[in-house]
Design a protein around this motif. Structure first.
Motif, PDB file in Angstrom:
ATOM      1  N   MET A 225       0.851  -1.182   0.000  1.00  0.00           N
ATOM      2  CA  MET A 225       0.000   0.000   0.000  1.00  0.00           C
ATOM      3  C   MET A 225       0.889   1.236   0.000  1.00  0.00           C
ATOM      4  SD  MET A 225      -2.859   0.881   2.828  1.00  0.00           S
ATOM      5  CE  MET A 225      -4.237   1.805   2.326  1.00  0.00           C
ATOM      6  N   SER A 226       0.736   2.093  -0.987  1.00  0.00           N
ATOM      7  CA  SER A 226       1.570   3.286  -1.071  1.00  0.00           C
ATOM      8  C   SER A 226       0.832   4.480  -0.476  1.00  0.00           C
ATOM      9  CB  SER A 226       1.937   3.582  -2.529  1.00  0.00           C
ATOM     10  OG  SER A 226       0.766   3.893  -3.247  1.00  0.00           O
ATOM     11  N   GLU A 227       1.589   5.352   0.131  1.00  0.00           N
ATOM     12  CA  GLU A 227       1.008   6.573   0.688  1.00  0.00           C
ATOM     13  C   GLU A 227       0.851   7.601  -0.416  1.00  0.00           C
ATOM     14  OE1 GLU A 227       2.679   8.173   4.219  1.00  0.00           O
ATOM     15  OE2 GLU A 227       3.293   6.197   4.926  1.00  0.00           O
ATOM     16  N   THR A 228      -0.257   8.289  -0.412  1.00  0.00           N
ATOM     17  CA  THR A 228      -0.507   9.336  -1.388  1.00  0.00           C
ATOM     18  C   THR A 228      -0.086  10.663  -0.779  1.00  0.00           C
ATOM     19  OG1 THR A 228      -2.401   8.093  -2.203  1.00  0.00           O
ATOM     20  CG2 THR A 228      -2.278  10.407  -2.808  1.00  0.00           C
ATOM     21  N   ALA A 229       0.673  11.427  -1.535  1.00  0.00           N
ATOM     22  CA  ALA A 229       1.120  12.733  -1.060  1.00  0.00           C
ATOM     23  C   ALA A 229      -0.071  13.682  -0.943  1.00  0.00           C
ATOM     24  CB  ALA A 229       2.155  13.311  -2.020  1.00  0.00           C
ATOM     25  N   VAL A 230      -0.058  14.495   0.085  1.00  0.00           N
ATOM     26  CA  VAL A 230      -1.104  15.490   0.273  1.00  0.00           C
ATOM     27  C   VAL A 230      -0.956  16.542  -0.819  1.00  0.00           C
ATOM     28  CG1 VAL A 230      -2.058  17.216   1.843  1.00  0.00           C
ATOM     29  CG2 VAL A 230      -1.093  15.088   2.761  1.00  0.00           C
ATOM     30  N   PRO A 231      -2.033  16.837  -1.553  1.00  0.00           N
ATOM     31  CA  PRO A 231      -1.942  17.838  -2.621  1.00  0.00           C
ATOM     32  C   PRO A 231      -1.524  19.208  -2.080  1.00  0.00           C
ATOM     33  CG  PRO A 231      -4.001  16.609  -2.777  1.00  0.00           C
ATOM     34  CD  PRO A 231      -3.357  16.234  -1.471  1.00  0.00           C
ATOM     35  N   ALA A 232      -0.671  19.881  -2.820  1.00  0.00           N
ATOM     36  CA  ALA A 232      -0.179  21.200  -2.405  1.00  0.00           C
ATOM     37  C   ALA A 232      -1.320  22.192  -2.207  1.00  0.00           C
ATOM     38  CB  ALA A 232       0.817  21.730  -3.428  1.00  0.00           C
ATOM     39  N   ASP A 233      -2.335  22.142  -3.070  1.00  0.00           N
ATOM     40  CA  ASP A 233      -3.473  23.064  -2.912  1.00  0.00           C
ATOM     41  C   ASP A 233      -4.217  22.823  -1.601  1.00  0.00           C
ATOM     42  OD1 ASP A 233      -3.056  24.451  -5.244  1.00  0.00           O
ATOM     43  OD2 ASP A 233      -4.643  23.438  -6.376  1.00  0.00           O
ATOM     44  N   PHE A 234      -4.316  21.565  -1.174  1.00  0.00           N
ATOM     45  CA  PHE A 234      -4.996  21.265   0.083  1.00  0.00           C
ATOM     46  C   PHE A 234      -4.184  21.796   1.262  1.00  0.00           C
ATOM     47  CE2 PHE A 234      -6.420  18.281   3.486  1.00  0.00           C
ATOM     48  CZ  PHE A 234      -7.748  18.708   3.530  1.00  0.00           C
ATOM     49  N   VAL A 235      -2.871  21.664   1.196  1.00  0.00           N
ATOM     50  CA  VAL A 235      -2.003  22.220   2.248  1.00  0.00           C
ATOM     51  C   VAL A 235      -2.168  23.735   2.301  1.00  0.00           C
ATOM     52  CG1 VAL A 235       0.396  22.552   2.982  1.00  0.00           C
ATOM     53  CG2 VAL A 235      -0.359  20.314   2.136  1.00  0.00           C
ATOM     54  N   THR A 236      -2.199  24.379   1.144  1.00  0.00           N
ATOM     55  CA  THR A 236      -2.415  25.828   1.077  1.00  0.00           C
ATOM     56  C   THR A 236      -3.739  26.202   1.739  1.00  0.00           C
ATOM     57  OG1 THR A 236      -1.110  26.045  -0.942  1.00  0.00           O
ATOM     58  CG2 THR A 236      -2.725  27.780  -0.511  1.00  0.00           C
ATOM     59  N   ALA A 237      -4.784  25.452   1.440  1.00  0.00           N
ATOM     60  CA  ALA A 237      -6.097  25.728   2.021  1.00  0.00           C
ATOM     61  C   ALA A 237      -6.056  25.609   3.543  1.00  0.00           C
ATOM     62  CB  ALA A 237      -7.134  24.770   1.439  1.00  0.00           C
ATOM     63  N   LEU A 238      -5.450  24.547   4.041  1.00  0.00           N
ATOM     64  CA  LEU A 238      -5.392  24.346   5.493  1.00  0.00           C
ATOM     65  C   LEU A 238      -4.591  25.441   6.186  1.00  0.00           C
ATOM     66  CD1 LEU A 238      -4.893  20.481   5.746  1.00  0.00           C
ATOM     67  CD2 LEU A 238      -7.013  21.798   5.944  1.00  0.00           C
ATOM     68  N   LEU A 239      -3.471  25.822   5.605  1.00  0.00           N
ATOM     69  CA  LEU A 239      -2.652  26.877   6.212  1.00  0.00           C
ATOM     70  C   LEU A 239      -3.386  28.212   6.212  1.00  0.00           C
ATOM     71  CD1 LEU A 239       0.876  25.971   4.783  1.00  0.00           C
ATOM     72  CD2 LEU A 239       0.032  25.624   7.133  1.00  0.00           C
ATOM     73  N   SER A 240      -4.102  28.504   5.126  1.00  0.00           N
ATOM     74  CA  SER A 240      -4.829  29.780   5.072  1.00  0.00           C
ATOM     75  C   SER A 240      -5.973  29.801   6.089  1.00  0.00           C
ATOM     76  CB  SER A 240      -5.343  30.052   3.660  1.00  0.00           C
ATOM     77  OG  SER A 240      -6.377  29.160   3.294  1.00  0.00           O
ATOM     78  N   VAL A 241      -6.612  28.671   6.307  1.00  0.00           N
ATOM     79  CA  VAL A 241      -7.690  28.600   7.296  1.00  0.00           C
ATOM     80  C   VAL A 241      -7.112  28.725   8.705  1.00  0.00           C
ATOM     81  CG1 VAL A 241      -9.386  27.025   8.314  1.00  0.00           C
ATOM     82  CG2 VAL A 241      -9.332  27.381   5.852  1.00  0.00           C
ATOM     83  N   ARG A 242      -5.990  28.056   8.944  1.00  0.00           N
ATOM     84  CA  ARG A 242      -5.360  28.160  10.270  1.00  0.00           C
ATOM     85  C   ARG A 242      -5.013  29.605  10.579  1.00  0.00           C
ATOM     86  NH1 ARG A 242       0.427  25.850  10.940  1.00  0.00           N
ATOM     87  NH2 ARG A 242       0.790  27.798   9.879  1.00  0.00           N
ATOM     88  N   ASP A 243      -4.469  30.315   9.614  1.00  0.00           N
ATOM     89  CA  ASP A 243      -4.098  31.715   9.825  1.00  0.00           C
ATOM     90  C   ASP A 243      -5.316  32.614  10.019  1.00  0.00           C
ATOM     91  OD1 ASP A 243      -1.451  30.983   9.620  1.00  0.00           O
ATOM     92  OD2 ASP A 243      -1.233  31.670   7.543  1.00  0.00           O
ATOM     93  N   ALA A 244      -6.462  32.224   9.449  1.00  0.00           N
ATOM     94  CA  ALA A 244      -7.660  33.063   9.525  1.00  0.00           C
ATOM     95  C   ALA A 244      -8.495  32.801  10.777  1.00  0.00           C
ATOM     96  CB  ALA A 244      -8.530  32.830   8.290  1.00  0.00           C
TER      97      ALA A 244
END
Length: 186
Positions: free
Chosen positions: A1-20
């Motif tokens: 079973m291979s791990e799927t990398a977290v999409p960069a756009d999703f990381v961007t979304a999470l960081l922007s929400v954390r900051d807001a």
């Protein structure tokens, strides 16, 4: 079973929400997100923070769904699903335009926060509770619920969370002045 990398756009979304998540009248808490709606998701619960009230006058959820391959009806790779329930002035229960006004406030808050969006859908529900017997002292209470979903233009979702936070406060009649002073303004 291979791990799927977290999409960069999703990381961007999470960081922007954390900051807001900084609204002075709100409390934020991460909660489990629905897992069947998209491959990537996150969710927060929100509640108003008021010194003079035992219970928050407004509570809600803010869910981020992300599918890099998009989904039918989204017209984008993200979808925001949000819910709020706010106690409002009982005298407003007879206002025939209340639901429409709250729906327009949602649009106003998104636009004022600079949150670009499209394909917004939702419902507004009124709940009137009248107390009887020994509970007569409580009188009538009115709650409104707004359920909405929309597609953001970009992965920067912080403005969307800020808009939803502001909408929850506005609907419950809570202002920054009340928080700073610590007393309800009538």
């Amino acid at each position: 079973m291979s791990e799927t990398a977290v999409p960069a756009d999703f990381v961007t979304a999470l960081l922007s929400v954390r900051d807001a998540a900084q609204h002075p009248l709100m409390e934020y808490e991460e909660i489990p997100a629905p897992t069947r709606l998209s491959p990537w998701n996150a969710a927060l619960t929100l509640r108003t923070r008021e010194e003079n009230y035992a219970q928050p006058r407004s509570t809600g959820r803010f869910v981020i769904l992300h599918d890099p391959h998009t989904q039918p009806g989204w017209n984008g790779t993200f979808r925001v699903v949000a819910h709020m329930r706010s106690q409002i002035d009982a005298e407003m229960c007879n206002d025939p335009l209340l639901s429409e006004a709250i729906w327009h406030w949602a649009h106003d808050c998104l636009e004022e926060a600079g949150a670009g969006y499209h394909d917004i859908t939702g419902t507004v529900t009124r709940e009137i509770s009248e107390s009887f017997g020994g509970l007569d002292l409580r009188g009538a209470t009115l709650h409104v619920e707004l359920r909405a979903s929309w597609t953001p233009y970009t992965a920067y979702l912080g403005e969307h969370l800020s808009a939803w936070s502001e909408l929850m406060c506005r609907t419950a009649g809570i202002t920054a002045a009340q928080h700073i002073i610590g007393v309800p303004l009538s």
